[in-house]
Design a protein around this motif. Structure first.
Motif, mmCIF file in Angstrom:
data_model
loop_
_atom_site.group_PDB
_atom_site.id
_atom_site.type_symbol
_atom_site.label_atom_id
_atom_site.label_comp_id
_atom_site.label_asym_id
_atom_site.label_seq_id
_atom_site.Cartn_x
_atom_site.Cartn_y
_atom_site.Cartn_z
ATOM 1 N N ASN A 6 20.335 34.146 63.548
ATOM 2 C CA ASN A 6 21.677 33.839 64.038
ATOM 3 C C ASN A 6 22.666 33.740 62.882
ATOM 4 O O ASN A 6 22.269 33.535 61.735
ATOM 5 N N LYS A 73 35.983 35.936 63.114
ATOM 6 C CA LYS A 73 35.906 37.140 63.944
ATOM 7 C C LYS A 73 36.102 38.417 63.129
ATOM 8 O O LYS A 73 35.530 39.460 63.460
ATOM 9 N N ASP A 78 29.339 38.684 63.324
ATOM 10 C CA ASP A 78 28.029 38.396 63.901
ATOM 11 C C ASP A 78 27.885 36.938 64.321
ATOM 12 O O ASP A 78 26.854 36.566 64.907
ATOM 13 N N ASN A 80 27.411 33.829 66.198
ATOM 14 C CA ASN A 80 27.046 33.669 67.615
ATOM 15 C C ASN A 80 26.740 32.224 68.002
ATOM 16 O O ASN A 80 26.460 31.944 69.160
ATOM 17 N N HIS A 125 34.928 35.661 71.996
ATOM 18 C CA HIS A 125 34.055 36.328 71.021
ATOM 19 C C HIS A 125 32.593 36.051 71.340
ATOM 20 O O HIS A 125 31.763 36.974 71.344
ATOM 21 N N LEU A 126 32.265 34.799 71.615
ATOM 22 C CA LEU A 126 30.873 34.425 71.880
ATOM 23 C C LEU A 126 30.341 35.087 73.150
ATOM 24 O O LEU A 126 29.169 35.456 73.223
ATOM 25 N N GLN A 128 30.795 37.932 74.178
ATOM 26 C CA GLN A 128 30.423 39.324 73.932
ATOM 27 C C GLN A 128 29.046 39.459 73.300
ATOM 28 O O GLN A 128 28.503 40.564 73.214
ATOM 29 N N LYS A 129 28.469 38.332 72.867
ATOM 30 C CA LYS A 129 27.190 38.363 72.177
ATOM 31 C C LYS A 129 26.030 38.391 73.173
ATOM 32 O O LYS A 129 26.127 37.846 74.274
ATOM 33 N N GLU A 130 24.937 39.001 72.758
ATOM 34 C CA GLU A 130 23.747 39.044 73.609
ATOM 35 C C GLU A 130 23.193 37.642 73.836
ATOM 36 O O GLU A 130 22.696 37.322 74.918
ATOM 37 N N GLU A 131 23.292 36.806 72.799
ATOM 38 C CA GLU A 131 22.845 35.416 72.905
ATOM 39 C C GLU A 131 23.739 34.561 72.021
ATOM 40 O O GLU A 131 23.928 34.863 70.846
ATOM 41 N N ALA A 132 24.303 33.507 72.587
ATOM 42 C CA ALA A 132 25.243 32.675 71.841
ATOM 43 C C ALA A 132 25.134 31.236 72.310
ATOM 44 O O ALA A 132 24.566 30.934 73.361
ATOM 45 N N ASN A 175 24.066 34.493 78.747
ATOM 46 C CA ASN A 175 24.056 34.796 77.318
ATOM 47 C C ASN A 175 24.643 33.674 76.474
ATOM 48 O O ASN A 175 24.595 33.740 75.243
#
Length: 244
Positions: A6, A73, A78, A80, A125-126, A128-132, A175
């Motif tokens: 992460n 950002k 990256d 997350n 922003h978070l 849009q993450k696969e895992e956050a 996510n």
């Protein structure tokens, strides 16, 4: 929640609980970005962290939070996980201090409004993450007030209730996860004037958070806070069972 790989931002990460969390999560293979007001303390903290980055800024200022969010950002896309850890507390008696309103405003701004604001800035922003994840560091104080911390305790109670609302709002978004850490009195400089040396080590708070992340345990009580949390959970279970 994955616990390695992460990119994690920690406000108030140059000392105390924030630095302990930074050390623990860094050791587990995560990139760490810490924030603080003092360049000297930030550099000292970085000496204990592998490959970490520091972003100096006064968390009490809305314009600084906005600048830091944009920097994250833009330069650290990256990221997350955000850990809202920065805080302040004034120890005094309401009967002996004529500046209670001013103290309350400072505490509420940093302990509560800053968290709402930064989450608002970072949530798109978070998402849009696969895992956050969002981690809000509250306190044992959510379970009751204390006369020597008359305006600090209510700020943590407010943060707790906001965290519950934030979690409920995004519970369908698989996510993103919302965590809350409840430290008791902790042995840090922050608590030094409150017999902090009698509290739990900051590393214990960090370890409990790590376990919470590992097990998707969104409420993370630490030390004596576990007693209060267990009692409340038991009472709630009885109420639910009686209503069936």
């Amino acid at each position: 929640m994955k616990t390695t790989g992460n990119t994690i931002f920690i406000s108030g990460g140059s000392a105390g609980i924030g630095l302990a969390i930074a050390k623990k999560l860094n050791a587990e293979g995560n990139k760490i970005i810490i924030n603080g007001r003092s360049e000297e303390r930030l550099q000292a903290a970085l000496s204990h962290l592998d490959g970490a980055v520091a972003i100096k800024g006064d968390w009490a200022e809305a314009s600084e939070r906005e600048r830091i969010a944009e920097e994250l950002k833009t330069n650290h896309p990256d990221v997350n996980i955000i850990v809202n850890n920065a805080g302040i507390a004034f120890a005094y008696l309401l009967s002996q201090d004529a500046d209670a309103l001013e103290k309350a405003q400072i505490e509420m701004n940093l302990n509560y409004f800053s968290v709402i604001h930064f989450n608002q800035l970072m949530m798109p922003h978070l998402l849009q993450k696969e895992e956050a994840a969002v981690v809000n560091v509250s306190s044992l104080a959510v379970y009751g007030s204390e006369k020597f911390l008359p305006t600090y305790c209510p700020t943590k109670a407010a943060l707790h209730n906001y965290t519950l609302a934030l979690r409920a709002t995004y519970e369908e978004n698989k996510n993103i996860q919302v965590y809350e850490v409840y430290p008791p009195r902790t042995d840090t400089e922050f608590s030094s004037y409150l017999d902090g040396d009698k509290g739990v080590p900051a590393a214990e708070v960090a370890e409990e958070l790590f376990i919470g992340l590992q097990n998707n345990r969104f409420d993370v009580p630490v030390g004596e806070t576990k007693i209060y949390a267990a009692a409340i959970n038991e009472a709630m279970s009885k109420i639910i069972n009686q209503s069936k």
